[in-house]
Design a protein around this motif. Sequence first.
Motif, mmCIF file in Angstrom:
data_model
loop_
_atom_site.group_PDB
_atom_site.id
_atom_site.type_symbol
_atom_site.label_atom_id
_atom_site.label_comp_id
_atom_site.label_asym_id
_atom_site.label_seq_id
_atom_site.Cartn_x
_atom_site.Cartn_y
_atom_site.Cartn_z
ATOM 1 N N TRP A 119 29.823 36.562 55.134
ATOM 2 C CA TRP A 119 29.162 35.413 55.768
ATOM 3 C C TRP A 119 27.768 35.211 55.168
ATOM 4 C CZ3 TRP A 119 29.948 31.720 59.712
ATOM 5 C CH2 TRP A 119 28.801 31.120 60.219
ATOM 6 N N MET A 120 27.029 36.277 54.987
ATOM 7 C CA MET A 120 25.676 36.173 54.451
ATOM 8 C C MET A 120 25.691 35.694 53.005
ATOM 9 S SD MET A 120 23.662 36.771 56.906
ATOM 10 C CE MET A 120 22.144 36.810 55.974
ATOM 11 N N LEU A 121 26.652 36.170 52.218
ATOM 12 C CA LEU A 121 26.759 35.708 50.831
ATOM 13 C C LEU A 121 27.053 34.210 50.776
ATOM 14 C CD1 LEU A 121 28.835 38.621 49.232
ATOM 15 C CD2 LEU A 121 26.369 38.196 48.993
ATOM 16 N N ALA A 122 28.005 33.771 51.583
ATOM 17 C CA ALA A 122 28.371 32.353 51.596
ATOM 18 C C ALA A 122 27.238 31.505 52.161
ATOM 19 C CB ALA A 122 29.653 32.149 52.408
ATOM 20 N N THR A 123 26.522 32.019 53.163
ATOM 21 C CA THR A 123 25.392 31.284 53.735
ATOM 22 C C THR A 123 24.275 31.129 52.711
ATOM 23 O OG1 THR A 123 25.907 32.064 55.968
ATOM 24 C CG2 THR A 123 23.663 31.293 55.571
ATOM 25 N N ALA A 124 24.012 32.177 51.959
ATOM 26 C CA ALA A 124 22.991 32.084 50.912
ATOM 27 C C ALA A 124 23.372 31.035 49.876
ATOM 28 C CB ALA A 124 22.809 33.451 50.254
ATOM 29 N N ALA A 125 24.653 30.976 49.538
ATOM 30 C CA ALA A 125 25.110 29.964 48.587
ATOM 31 C C ALA A 125 24.968 28.569 49.171
ATOM 32 C CB ALA A 125 26.567 30.237 48.209
ATOM 33 N N LEU A 126 25.316 28.402 50.442
ATOM 34 C CA LEU A 126 25.202 27.090 51.085
ATOM 35 C C LEU A 126 23.754 26.632 51.164
ATOM 36 C CD1 LEU A 126 26.194 24.702 52.829
ATOM 37 C CD2 LEU A 126 26.153 26.235 54.808
ATOM 38 N N CYS A 127 22.863 27.542 51.482
ATOM 39 C CA CYS A 127 21.452 27.179 51.630
ATOM 40 C C CYS A 127 20.763 26.923 50.291
ATOM 41 C CB CYS A 127 20.709 28.277 52.388
ATOM 42 S SG CYS A 127 21.283 28.490 54.092
ATOM 43 N N GLY A 128 21.373 27.351 49.205
ATOM 44 C CA GLY A 128 20.764 27.153 47.897
ATOM 45 C C GLY A 128 19.782 28.239 47.527
ATOM 46 N N VAL A 129 20.027 29.463 47.987
ATOM 47 C CA VAL A 129 19.181 30.590 47.588
ATOM 48 C C VAL A 129 19.364 30.839 46.088
ATOM 49 C CG1 VAL A 129 18.779 33.069 47.915
ATOM 50 C CG2 VAL A 129 19.294 31.607 49.883
ATOM 51 N N PRO A 130 18.307 31.059 45.346
ATOM 52 C CA PRO A 130 18.435 31.245 43.898
ATOM 53 C C PRO A 130 19.442 32.333 43.523
ATOM 54 C CG PRO A 130 16.140 30.985 44.482
ATOM 55 C CD PRO A 130 16.901 31.056 45.773
ATOM 56 N N PHE A 131 20.185 32.003 42.441
ATOM 57 C CA PHE A 131 21.181 32.873 41.816
ATOM 58 C C PHE A 131 22.499 32.937 42.597
ATOM 59 C CE2 PHE A 131 16.943 34.732 40.826
ATOM 60 C CZ PHE A 131 16.859 34.234 39.529
ATOM 61 N N PHE A 132 22.606 32.207 43.702
ATOM 62 C CA PHE A 132 23.896 32.016 44.352
ATOM 63 C C PHE A 132 24.438 30.655 43.934
ATOM 64 C CE2 PHE A 132 21.894 35.270 46.838
ATOM 65 C CZ PHE A 132 22.936 36.077 47.286
ATOM 66 N N GLY A 134 25.505 27.848 45.247
ATOM 67 C CA GLY A 134 24.990 26.582 45.742
ATOM 68 C C GLY A 134 23.669 26.185 45.120
ATOM 69 N N PHE A 135 22.883 27.150 44.689
ATOM 70 C CA PHE A 135 21.595 26.850 44.068
ATOM 71 C C PHE A 135 21.795 26.079 42.775
ATOM 72 C CE2 PHE A 135 18.447 28.187 40.860
ATOM 73 C CZ PHE A 135 17.297 27.669 41.418
ATOM 74 N N PHE A 136 22.778 26.469 41.984
ATOM 75 C CA PHE A 136 22.988 25.844 40.677
ATOM 76 C C PHE A 136 23.541 24.426 40.790
ATOM 77 C CE2 PHE A 136 23.558 30.466 39.838
ATOM 78 C CZ PHE A 136 22.429 30.636 39.053
ATOM 79 N N SER A 137 24.152 24.083 41.900
ATOM 80 C CA SER A 137 24.703 22.734 42.053
ATOM 81 C C SER A 137 23.811 21.843 42.902
ATOM 82 C CB SER A 137 26.111 22.806 42.667
ATOM 83 O OG SER A 137 26.098 23.494 43.906
ATOM 84 N N LYS A 138 23.396 22.326 44.085
ATOM 85 C CA LYS A 138 22.605 21.480 44.981
ATOM 86 C C LYS A 138 21.204 21.235 44.439
ATOM 87 C CE LYS A 138 21.521 22.943 49.161
ATOM 88 N NZ LYS A 138 21.700 23.296 50.587
ATOM 89 N N ASP A 139 20.581 22.258 43.899
ATOM 90 C CA ASP A 139 19.231 22.073 43.367
ATOM 91 C C ASP A 139 19.229 21.094 42.194
ATOM 92 O OD1 ASP A 139 16.344 23.180 43.434
ATOM 93 O OD2 ASP A 139 16.907 23.312 41.315
ATOM 94 N N GLU A 140 20.324 21.080 41.429
ATOM 95 C CA GLU A 140 20.418 20.132 40.318
ATOM 96 C C GLU A 140 20.489 18.691 40.820
ATOM 97 O OE1 GLU A 140 20.667 20.403 36.625
ATOM 98 O OE2 GLU A 140 19.389 21.977 37.437
ATOM 99 N N ILE A 141 21.150 18.482 41.976
ATOM 100 C CA ILE A 141 21.202 17.130 42.554
ATOM 101 C C ILE A 141 19.805 16.686 42.954
ATOM 102 C CG2 ILE A 141 22.062 15.771 44.493
ATOM 103 C CD1 ILE A 141 24.566 17.491 44.468
ATOM 104 N N ILE A 142 19.065 17.573 43.623
ATOM 105 C CA ILE A 142 17.708 17.236 44.063
ATOM 106 C C ILE A 142 16.800 16.990 42.860
ATOM 107 C CG2 ILE A 142 15.704 18.095 45.333
ATOM 108 C CD1 ILE A 142 17.660 19.762 47.023
ATOM 109 N N ASP A 143 16.893 17.847 41.846
ATOM 110 C CA ASP A 143 16.059 17.709 40.653
ATOM 111 C C ASP A 143 16.401 16.425 39.895
ATOM 112 O OD1 ASP A 143 14.159 18.400 38.758
ATOM 113 O OD2 ASP A 143 15.595 19.497 37.532
ATOM 114 N N SER A 144 17.696 16.097 39.833
ATOM 115 C CA SER A 144 18.106 14.880 39.120
ATOM 116 C C SER A 144 17.623 13.625 39.830
ATOM 117 C CB SER A 144 19.635 14.851 38.991
ATOM 118 O OG SER A 144 20.098 15.917 38.187
#
Length: 440
Positions: A119-132, A134-144
């Motif tokens: 649960w914690m691993l998946a939550t970190a990915a959902l929240c966009g914690v670096p190196f999980f 979700g960070f590589f996809s969601k942060d790219e949307i915000i940056d773009s």
Amino acid sequence: LYPVFHAGLMINVAGQDLNLIAVIGGITILIAAGLAFVQNDIKKVLAYSTVSQLGYMMMGLGVGAWVPAVFHIFTHAFFKCCLFLCAGSVAHTGSHHSFDMKKDMGGLAKKMPITFVTWMLATAALCGVPFFSGFFSKDEIIDSAGHFHYGIFMIVGLIGAFMTTAYMTRATYLTFFGEARGGAAHFVHDDHVDHVDAHDTHDTHDAHAAESAPSKPLPFAPSDSPSLIVVPLLILGFLAVVAGYLNAAPFKIHKMEHWLESSIGLPIGEGGIPEPAAFEWVKALPSILLVAAGFAVSLALCKQVFGKAASPLKGLTKRNPVLGAGHRFLVNKYYLDDLYEKVIVRGIAHPIAAAAYWTNQKVLDGIVNAVGIGGRRTGEWVYKNVDQRLVDGAVNGSGAVARGTGGVLQPVQSGKVSLYGALLFGSAAVGALVLVLVNS
């Protein structure tokens, strides 16, 4: 395809172009995230979270971040599937088949370690914690969004990142930390109290008896689920971490870009799919800080509101009318259901239903009644003229003829043998006379 989506309906606000698709996506991010805050059902939290993440995907398409938007669909599948399966694992062996975080969860981190870690691993990915992932996809949307001069949507994406971390921290605290409650505490209350009729004195008496009765112990204590659930959880938790490295911009990995380019036949850049902005940690820093802030603020509030110690924040929405109104506004889903049912449905469906009812009563029933009246009158005419006069007249006439003929022939049937012999002799004489006349 890109020019069609990107053109859309453009609105100019304060010198910035707002794409209609991006507007819908941005609104979806914030509205769904707000609803996730007030849910007690763990599945509803994840469901509204999914809607919010779909808003990120649509906003990405609207601002031109095609690759990150498609990639976010890919990464989101793994970590959100893991979260839903974790919720199922908690309900299966941790909360006595309940999904209510406030009533039947809490303190499950040590009792269900594998479910908690995944649960914690998946939550970190959902929240966009670096190196999980979700960070590589969601942060790219915000940056773009910022790279393509959609500053408003970059801000919306950052606010959504803060809200995502905040409501997932609340769900994590209620489920795995704090005091164990209900099923998580290995006890269950008598459920028949919820079905008491307050107008029945006998049932009311039973209700008071049930409320005063102690909780019933469960036949099992909360623990990790069997391997049929745990093994998929481990696989999904692993993918929630590593799936993002198929298109990890900080490490110059662009597999998803190449697959997307070859699958739709459009090049990255040069008039095709817009080329994502070059990754810079400085640009990612606001998102990382807001994720950390969402965690810190939400955790502090959870400890105050849901902890054992007395706190002025407990019951604040009940004491403060403004906060209470805001809480009801969210619980009632912005009154969108009322808007739909009482305004849209009543304003559109009711007039249509009334018109259909009038048509049924005045037109269709009129036609049916006219046909019925015409059929009845036709039947009466047929009965009077065809059945009574023609058919019955023919039958009665044939009977009268038969009766008259019988009356005429009745004297012949006297029963006297001498008369019968005379008739036979006379008939033979007539026959002989006819033969003579014919042969002469």
